[in-house]
Design an enzyme around this catalytic site. Sequence first.
Site, PDB file in Angstrom:
ATOM      1  N   THR A  53      57.195  94.850 -39.410  1.00  0.00           N
ATOM      2  CA  THR A  53      56.537  93.297 -39.281  1.00  0.00           C
ATOM      3  C   THR A  53      56.043  91.900 -40.073  1.00  0.00           C
ATOM      4  O   THR A  53      56.954  92.251 -41.617  1.00  0.00           O
ATOM      5  CB  THR A  53      54.587  94.294 -39.565  1.00  0.00           C
ATOM      6  OG1 THR A  53      54.393  95.950 -38.834  1.00  0.00           O
ATOM      7  CG2 THR A  53      53.499  93.213 -39.146  1.00  0.00           C
ATOM      8  N   GLY A  59      53.146  98.823 -42.007  1.00  0.00           N
ATOM      9  CA  GLY A  59      52.449 100.312 -41.199  1.00  0.00           C
ATOM     10  C   GLY A  59      51.131  99.889 -41.657  1.00  0.00           C
ATOM     11  O   GLY A  59      50.336  99.476 -42.024  1.00  0.00           O
ATOM     12  N   ARG A  80      47.859  92.018 -28.602  1.00  0.00           N
ATOM     13  CA  ARG A  80      48.561  93.059 -28.281  1.00  0.00           C
ATOM     14  C   ARG A  80      49.467  94.213 -27.520  1.00  0.00           C
ATOM     15  O   ARG A  80      49.102  93.459 -25.996  1.00  0.00           O
ATOM     16  CB  ARG A  80      47.768  94.063 -29.022  1.00  0.00           C
ATOM     17  CG  ARG A  80      47.835  95.772 -29.569  1.00  0.00           C
ATOM     18  CD  ARG A  80      49.280  95.777 -30.606  1.00  0.00           C
ATOM     19  NE  ARG A  80      48.521  97.271 -31.186  1.00  0.00           N
ATOM     20  CZ  ARG A  80      49.272  97.289 -32.272  1.00  0.00           C
ATOM     21  NH1 ARG A  80      50.270  96.369 -33.109  1.00  0.00           N
ATOM     22  NH2 ARG A  80      49.170  98.612 -31.903  1.00  0.00           N
TER      23      ARG A  80
HETATM   24  N1  GLY Z   1      52.853  98.717 -35.198  1.00  0.00           N
HETATM   25  C1  GLY Z   1      52.097  97.937 -37.011  1.00  0.00           C
HETATM   26  C2  GLY Z   1      50.940  98.143 -36.346  1.00  0.00           C
HETATM   27  O1  GLY Z   1      50.097  97.541 -35.502  1.00  0.00           O
HETATM   28  O2  GLY Z   1      49.863  98.382 -37.393  1.00  0.00           O
END
Ligand code: GLY
Length: 580
Positions: A400, A487, A110
């Site tokens: 994503t 999301g 991350r």
């Molecule tokens: N940015 C999408 C997530 O990490 O949930």
Amino acid sequence: MRYLLIAALAASPAVAQQAADAVDPEAATGLVQDAPAPVTSQDWMVAAANPLASEAGARVLREGGSAADAMVAVQAVLGLVEPQSSGLGGGAFLVYYDAETGEMTTLDGREKAPLAATPTLFQVDGDTMGFWDAVVGGLSVGTPGTPMLMEEAHRRWGTANWGGLFEDAIAHAEDGFAVSPRLAMLVADGRDRLETFADTAAYFYPDGEPIAEGDTLTNQAYADTLRAIAAHGTDAFYSGEIAEGIVAAVRANTGVTGVEGLLSMEDMAAYDVVERPAVCAPYRGAEVCGMGPPSSGALTVGQILMMLEPHDLAAMGPDDPDAWRLIGDASRLAFADRGLYMADSDFVPMPRLLDAGYMAGRAALLFGDDALPEVSAGNPPWDHAALDLAPGWSPSMPSTSHISIVDADGNALSMTTTIENGFGSRVMAPGGFLLNNELTDFSFATHDDGRPVANRVEPGKRPRSSMSPTIVMRNGTPELVVGSPGGSRIIGYVAKTIVAYMDWGLDPQEAVALPHLVNRFGTYDLEEGTTAEDLAGPLGEMGFETNVRDLTSGLHVVAVTDQGLVGGADPRREGVAIGE
Ligand code: GLY
């Protein structure tokens, strides 16, 4: 039912690729759609969001590479052909089952907040910024983690030569690839924000016109970046010219706020991928395992499933509104806990959110007939003095990408990868890839009523994610590899697909195609143009507010069965499953 179906599928050809057949919505009478047959194979399978990416992974697997090797090839191509969703400028979470040791590992790649960031990063004069003002520009860029995650996965589980894994992506970048319909559509629709920055505009609007479906697009800068990483590893990314280019782009591209981004060479040098224990929840005699904090994915999916466990969803079937009442309210309860408690646990202690006794108490709330009138976070047990927190809100947008792979040795990989928003911060690094806006996954507010928000910005912290790369384990071996973009709706898409496969006996393709009903905060989202809309009446009578809308998941699934591998790719996007 599932096993009878799989037995019938075993007669499919040994080499298989997803058919792109359109589904005839008229053919569906209930919620289950008339989906194309799933892909079946005996040895290996890869499912990813673009055919060129799946093919790059297939080539590696065909030549005897591991799931980790194939992931590197897939991700390198995705960063080129699906630049709106993931890439070198973003972050990812990986769940890996190592068949030789029987161990499940998760890797956290991350993005991290810059060391110079403070909790008021997205505030001006004490007021929180508008969401889009914060997204577009260098301020939202966290230190990228995907390149180091690729390298770390290869270091642990790779068998193929590292440099060779980039060959397909380099060839596509130099020779050109055909712009896909989805990329063309998003570039045409996203013009206002993409044209904020000159380098981004020059790539997506050459000669002032948006790249169109079928155009041949090249990216020499990206090819050069990949060649450097192939030759020198990711040191070439986190230091030197590529890193300097990233930092300069973050600083120079300020967006409408005019506030300069904070990413520095020190942040690039300090970045680390972290191994974390998998978070597993029991469900129907299996263990549903995924990514723990800083992702809320496995905890929230796990809570939903543990609350559903006492209910016989199999007997109800997918057309029973009461099944959706249970799924919807279990999701609302889990999202209430997510909002209050879940954040980067390196910074914020968390209670035991999957504690069996606690979950039984939350599940008991579902034994009624109507939608819960009100939902709030529960009181889970702590190993630490309980914190008095305020709920935090951050939107987490539906960009994503998800990669599911099983290799010939039985290793399984589930990786969700992102630059957050579609096209991320819109800032293009000189190395030919977009930079993330992951920092807007933090809460912009730091406190509420004097109580701190767990997911507030802090230096070096990772923003809370909803990404839910999942491997369902039964008797110590993988049964289902699954994940999705979308999301915070990712959580609902993944939980529903697991229910569809495990409770309703749908095959992986039917399970991913099943129309979506997603509830996070009270309003039940029903997928537009599908038979999910038919449930608006019954759910409304139970007390749910419903909302019909697009629900563009990108689920990629590989099921491991006694008869072989069975794959599914989401018909809502462009992905394919390939197996042999
Ligand atoms: N940015 C999408 C997530 O990490 O949930």
